[in-house]
Scaffold this active site. Structure first.
Site, PDB file in Angstrom:
ATOM      1  N   GLY A 145      22.847   0.349   4.316  1.00  0.00           N
ATOM      2  CA  GLY A 145      22.767   0.389   2.860  1.00  0.00           C
ATOM      3  C   GLY A 145      22.993  -0.970   2.238  1.00  0.00           C
ATOM      4  N   GLU A 194      21.414   6.619 -22.467  1.00  0.00           N
ATOM      5  CA  GLU A 194      20.597   5.409 -22.548  1.00  0.00           C
ATOM      6  C   GLU A 194      19.107   5.747 -22.531  1.00  0.00           C
ATOM      7  OE1 GLU A 194      23.967   2.508 -20.515  1.00  0.00           O
ATOM      8  OE2 GLU A 194      22.431   3.432 -19.266  1.00  0.00           O
ATOM      9  N   ALA A 221      28.983   0.732  -9.961  1.00  0.00           N
ATOM     10  CA  ALA A 221      28.805  -0.518  -9.225  1.00  0.00           C
ATOM     11  C   ALA A 221      30.111  -1.282  -9.002  1.00  0.00           C
ATOM     12  CB  ALA A 221      27.783  -1.399  -9.948  1.00  0.00           C
ATOM     13  N   ASP A 227      29.284   5.151  -3.316  1.00  0.00           N
ATOM     14  CA  ASP A 227      29.052   6.538  -3.748  1.00  0.00           C
ATOM     15  C   ASP A 227      29.192   7.533  -2.610  1.00  0.00           C
ATOM     16  OD1 ASP A 227      28.514   5.489  -6.201  1.00  0.00           O
ATOM     17  OD2 ASP A 227      26.348   5.769  -6.111  1.00  0.00           O
ATOM     18  N   GLY A 245      23.101  -1.634  -1.060  1.00  0.00           N
ATOM     19  CA  GLY A 245      23.461  -1.491  -2.463  1.00  0.00           C
ATOM     20  C   GLY A 245      24.581  -2.443  -2.822  1.00  0.00           C
ATOM     21  N   PHE A 246      25.287  -2.142  -3.896  1.00  0.00           N
ATOM     22  CA  PHE A 246      26.345  -3.046  -4.370  1.00  0.00           C
ATOM     23  C   PHE A 246      27.451  -3.215  -3.337  1.00  0.00           C
ATOM     24  CE2 PHE A 246      24.474  -1.687  -8.434  1.00  0.00           C
ATOM     25  CZ  PHE A 246      24.272  -2.936  -9.011  1.00  0.00           C
ATOM     26  N   GLY A 247      27.879  -2.109  -2.719  1.00  0.00           N
ATOM     27  CA  GLY A 247      28.959  -2.196  -1.748  1.00  0.00           C
ATOM     28  C   GLY A 247      28.561  -2.937  -0.490  1.00  0.00           C
ATOM     29  N   VAL A 279      17.864   5.719   8.465  1.00  0.00           N
ATOM     30  CA  VAL A 279      18.887   6.235   9.365  1.00  0.00           C
ATOM     31  C   VAL A 279      18.884   7.754   9.319  1.00  0.00           C
ATOM     32  CG1 VAL A 279      21.385   6.363   9.791  1.00  0.00           C
ATOM     33  CG2 VAL A 279      20.316   4.178   9.205  1.00  0.00           C
TER      34      VAL A 279
END
Length: 426
Positions: free
Chosen positions: A14, A174, A319, A303, A16-18, A82
């Site tokens: 992954g 939003e 995030a 997440d 992403g942000f992490g 995966v």
């Protein structure tokens, strides 16, 4: 210089942000790192709704993973899906039948849409988690106006000009605000057979208020701002059905051809891969160091992880939380490799909640300070630009926002998906 095959091998699933924060913080740690993602880009999800609503282009909020780590010889990037983890054999299993061995594994696989057991709704109400989702929603929005321009049946035309957003968290608020601005302030001069200002934008929420994670005063302000834009806010009204021709809200059927799902998410199947406990959203239970129980060689972050804060509340799936977890795990791995005592347990530091309503209003909750309106919108914008990757992206997004503000026009209104146009015969 590329790391030796004998070097400790870290596999990160992954980008992403992490996952990105983790890999960045392990620069120079003497590891061999393999970063696996099923897409070739890192995505700045907080601005994904602006792609869906024609403000930003896809390239302004996404960056090729390989480009991000082109100077890091210790990082190998793999484009793969995966399918599971062989924890005893210390292998990540790939959907194409391959496998990737590891010494240490970090699962940062994020979340997906949750339709609360009604997965058949996804066909009619896409969620917003990927670039593909955003461009699909953008296409449906724009095509609805195009089809309404040609439609002669009043009921069908009204259904085409009705847009429903389900879920009144930050994403739903939003989206509804920008769709209302698009219909009521931007497009109306460009059509001849319809008045887009007559479009209905519905924000449907089963709960008692919009933005339930925010203080009541900010929630009330957000609702008032939405209604000023022309959004119909329907609270305490759960959706009971979604079809191609509309939605059913409680027992009331509403003709609607464009529905967007912003009501819920579920974690990736990481907990099932590891055979460990998970919470109701499917997030894997982890210990204070973000390790899977009984598996010191496996970490779960972002997440995908279920963890409580010091005051007994779940760490939110946002995030900043993922980035903090990635940074913490990097410290733990460095300490273990150096034979030092690992840092203390992970402590989440809440940096505030932000949400925008249209192009000139927002709400900001920093805990000790609550802001709304114009100044909150500026803080929201500066915070998002700051977290973008690279000067080019920051300038591009800032320019797009500036252009939208001064011209009243959105710059990414191309319909680029759908059936290929038939080839002309000679």
């Amino acid at each position: 210089m590329q790391a030796s095959p004998d070097t400790h091998h870290l596999v990160v699933v992954g980008a992403g942000f992490g996952g990105l924060q983790l890999v960045r913080d392990l620069a120079g740690a003497g590891l061999r790192i393999t970063l696996i993602d099923q897409r070739n880009h890192h995505l700045f999800q907080p601005l994904l709704y602006q792609v869906a609503t024609t403000i930003l282009a896809t390239s302004e909020i996404a960056w090729p993973i390989r480009r991000l780590f082109r100077e890091r010889a210790d990082v190998t990037t793999l484009l793969a899906e995966v399918s599971g983890v062989d924890a005893d054999g210390k292998r990540v299993l790939l959907a194409d039948g391959g496998a990737q061995p590891y010494d240490t594994l970090v699962l940062a696989t994020g979340a997906r849409h949750s339709y609360f057991g009604r997965d058949e709704w996804e066909t009619f109400a896409p969620g917003l988690k990927t670039l593909e989702d955003a461009t699909t929603i953008r296409r449906r929005l724009l095509l609805a106006f195009e089809q309404a321009e040609r439609e002669t049946d009043p009921a069908t035309r009204q259904a085409l000009l009705t847009f429903a957003v389900i879920g009144a968290g930050p994403t739903g608020v939003e989206l509804a605000g920008i769709i209302a601005e698009l219909a009521k302030q931007i497009l109306w001069r460009e059509f001849r057979n319809i008045d887009t200002r007559e479009a209905r934008v519905l924000l449907i929420e089963a709960g008692a208020r919009v933005l339930p994670a925010f203080p009541v005063s900010l929630s009330d302000y957000a609702q008032a701002a939405l209604e000023k834009l022309g959004v119909e806010v329907l609270l305490g009204r759960p959706v009971s059905d979604i079809r191609a021709d509309g939605v059913t809200i409680g027992t009331e059927s509403v003709g609607c051809r464009t529905v967007v799902w912003a009501a819920g998410v579920a974690a990736s199947p990481a907990a099932a891969w590891l055979g460990i406990a998970a919470d109701r959203a499917g997030r894997a239970s982890v210990d204070a160091n973000l390790n899977a129980p009984g598996r010191p060689d496996i970490f779960v972050i972002g997440d995908t992880a279920a963890l409580m804060t010091a005051d007994g509340k779940p760490v939110p799936g946002i995030a900043p939380a993922a980035k903090q977890q990635g940074a913490h795990v990097a410290k733990v791995i460095r300490a273990r490799l150096a034979g030092k005592t690992a840092p203390g347990p992970f402590r989440y530091r809440h940096q505030g909640n932000l949400a925008t309503i249209g192009k000139s209003a927002a709400v900001v909750d920093l805990g000790w300070l609550q802001l709304r309106g114009w100044i909150a919108w500026w803080i929201w914008g500066i915070a998002h630009i700051f977290f973008l990757i690279g000067a080019r992206s920051r300038v591009a997004v800032a320019w797009s926002w500036f252009w939208t503000f001064i011209s009243g026009q959105h710059s990414a209104r191309l319909i680029t998906q759908g059936r290929k146009a038939p080839e002309r015969k000679p």
